[in-house]
Design an enzyme around this catalytic site. Sequence first.
Site, PDB file in Angstrom:
ATOM      1  N   ASN A  29      -6.815  20.853 -47.728  1.00  0.00           N
ATOM      2  CA  ASN A  29      -7.131  19.846 -46.711  1.00  0.00           C
ATOM      3  C   ASN A  29      -7.280  18.476 -47.351  1.00  0.00           C
ATOM      4  O   ASN A  29      -8.026  18.321 -48.326  1.00  0.00           O
ATOM      5  CB  ASN A  29      -8.441  20.205 -45.998  1.00  0.00           C
ATOM      6  CG  ASN A  29      -8.896  19.108 -45.039  1.00  0.00           C
ATOM      7  OD1 ASN A  29      -8.345  18.973 -43.950  1.00  0.00           O
ATOM      8  ND2 ASN A  29      -9.874  18.310 -45.433  1.00  0.00           N
ATOM      9  N   GLU A  30      -6.545  17.486 -46.830  1.00  0.00           N
ATOM     10  CA  GLU A  30      -6.705  16.079 -47.221  1.00  0.00           C
ATOM     11  C   GLU A  30      -6.848  15.899 -48.732  1.00  0.00           C
ATOM     12  O   GLU A  30      -7.733  15.172 -49.205  1.00  0.00           O
ATOM     13  CB  GLU A  30      -7.892  15.457 -46.484  1.00  0.00           C
ATOM     14  CG  GLU A  30      -7.674  15.337 -44.990  1.00  0.00           C
ATOM     15  CD  GLU A  30      -8.780  14.580 -44.268  1.00  0.00           C
ATOM     16  OE1 GLU A  30      -9.796  14.213 -44.893  1.00  0.00           O
ATOM     17  OE2 GLU A  30      -8.630  14.357 -43.043  1.00  0.00           O
ATOM     18  N   TYR A  85      -7.549   9.297 -36.693  1.00  0.00           N
ATOM     19  CA  TYR A  85      -8.645   9.111 -35.746  1.00  0.00           C
ATOM     20  C   TYR A  85      -8.578   7.696 -35.178  1.00  0.00           C
ATOM     21  O   TYR A  85      -8.128   6.766 -35.842  1.00  0.00           O
ATOM     22  CB  TYR A  85      -9.993   9.383 -36.420  1.00  0.00           C
ATOM     23  CG  TYR A  85     -10.168  10.838 -36.806  1.00  0.00           C
ATOM     24  CD1 TYR A  85     -10.555  11.772 -35.849  1.00  0.00           C
ATOM     25  CD2 TYR A  85      -9.911  11.283 -38.101  1.00  0.00           C
ATOM     26  CE1 TYR A  85     -10.699  13.112 -36.180  1.00  0.00           C
ATOM     27  CE2 TYR A  85     -10.058  12.624 -38.438  1.00  0.00           C
ATOM     28  CZ  TYR A  85     -10.448  13.529 -37.480  1.00  0.00           C
ATOM     29  OH  TYR A  85     -10.583  14.856 -37.801  1.00  0.00           O
ATOM     30  N   GLU A  97      -5.341  17.234 -37.281  1.00  0.00           N
ATOM     31  CA  GLU A  97      -6.613  16.572 -36.945  1.00  0.00           C
ATOM     32  C   GLU A  97      -6.295  15.284 -36.215  1.00  0.00           C
ATOM     33  O   GLU A  97      -5.595  14.421 -36.750  1.00  0.00           O
ATOM     34  CB  GLU A  97      -7.460  16.271 -38.189  1.00  0.00           C
ATOM     35  CG  GLU A  97      -8.142  17.469 -38.809  1.00  0.00           C
ATOM     36  CD  GLU A  97      -9.113  17.077 -39.931  1.00  0.00           C
ATOM     37  OE1 GLU A  97      -9.746  15.999 -39.823  1.00  0.00           O
ATOM     38  OE2 GLU A  97      -9.230  17.845 -40.893  1.00  0.00           O
ATOM     39  N   GLN A 104     -12.884  17.888 -32.935  1.00  0.00           N
ATOM     40  CA  GLN A 104     -12.825  19.335 -33.010  1.00  0.00           C
ATOM     41  C   GLN A 104     -13.013  19.929 -31.634  1.00  0.00           C
ATOM     42  O   GLN A 104     -12.889  19.204 -30.648  1.00  0.00           O
ATOM     43  CB  GLN A 104     -13.866  19.828 -34.003  1.00  0.00           C
ATOM     44  CG  GLN A 104     -13.558  19.387 -35.432  1.00  0.00           C
ATOM     45  CD  GLN A 104     -14.513  19.963 -36.471  1.00  0.00           C
ATOM     46  OE1 GLN A 104     -15.245  20.900 -36.214  1.00  0.00           O
ATOM     47  NE2 GLN A 104     -14.509  19.379 -37.649  1.00  0.00           N
TER      48      GLN A 104
END
Length: 502
Positions: free
Chosen positions: A171-172, A243, A291, A351
């Site tokens: 992840n990331e 985001y 995400e 989420q």
Amino acid sequence: MRARVTAHSRYAIADIDKRLYGSFLEHLGRAVYTGIYEPDHPSADASGMRTDVIDLVRELDTPICRYPGGNFVSAYNWEDGIGPKEDRPTRLDLAWKTLENNHVGIHEYADWAEKAGVEMMLAVNLGSRGLDEARSFVEYVNHPGGSYWSDMRRKNGRESPWGVKTWCLGNEMDGPWQVGHKTAREYGHLANETAKALRAFDSDLELVVCGSSHSDMPTYPQWEATVLEETYDNIDHISLHMYFENYEKNTANFLALPEKLDRYIGTVSGVIDFVKGKKRSKKDVKISFDEWNVWYHTRKQDQVYLEGKDWKYWPPILEDVYNFEDVLQVGCILNTFIRRSDRVRIACIAQLVNVIAPIMTEPGGPAWRQTIYYPFKLASRHGRGTALQLDVDCPTYDADMAAGVSYLDIAGVHDAEAGSVTFFAINRNGSEPLEVELSLERFGTPKEVSHTLIRHDDLEARNTKEAPDTVVPQDGNGVSIEGNSLSATLPPYSYSMIRVGL
């Protein structure tokens, strides 16, 4: 203000992968504990899972859920979450400064996923750990029996394997904040060797390699190029994250941010094509946008907690309370994914419960739908089929992020099996209604139309425990049929779903 839209049955983008409406659960804040799992809750089943939350998840019809992280996975020992709960260790989660008692692990999550009707998408730790732990985890989850880890699963109560197909390789890993952060070359080499080992077990697994955490990373898009050069022939998807923020409280600029999202997808698609050409490969690598969401309402106050030293069990962090303005943004984001569904095959709202989520709960109390629950639900339930290439003629405005932003954000989906065409439309103009003429070419004659509208006079209107139905969908009356055309009136700052029966 007027706009013209033409939809033609022969002008299609792609068949939409249902996983475009995926979700995400991380061991972060109250997403898991007092989110999906609360043994003492009045609605809890024998496994401790909140059935009121399961009902809301099933209503969303989200087909896949990524787990257990997120930043959490980069220092996570999956073995901590198996065996008797009383024997499981309590660990310090370095990512979110919390205590983790591991009462929810792979068995509990898998049981919840089955009840909620979602497919599992699992992530392996390539931060503090590596290939060996990843292959052992896959063996535990997917091998029928007769080996050390598969027999351990059977001993722990699960006789048959779960058969999880989609696996995230870390992840990331481009992020300096990530436990075990690596350079693109380091990560690409490790991910490729891990992918090779997992494919030696099962060549049909779908593997997701880490792309950039966001498009403002200093290593973007070179990160994608380097990682794909290392991994291209052994993986299926590259992950992207984004985001959306509105600290300046400028709605026009906020609702233009999907233009940045579209450029992000376009740029990475170009990198994929470059590496494919460089390798003379026949394989197509797709994008897993695993995400995405609006995230800024509580971000600054959460940072105060994360900079402290007060380790707690499941603290209430990242609990954004969404407003009506966020409905418009989420609608625009989903429309972007539909229009890019030839490239984006998986997407996961981040989420699912409590943590920047469409569903909120109170410990011991009710669960309710946030405002953003509704555009996600409408797209998930009615955005299945073939994405249409629409011709749109509409007035535009200039924003900080881009010039020429259309006031009408619209996506169309043809469901041939159901005999319907569905349009998701957002009016980004806050002062004028939008009069839309929508022509349907070669679909047959429209016989019925329905209009679902989400709007509120107050952009800051929120759904809360005390007032859970402040912002909800309602029946609209602004659409009519004449021949093969529709006329629709979209109120200022509004979200509409228009469904046409053929």
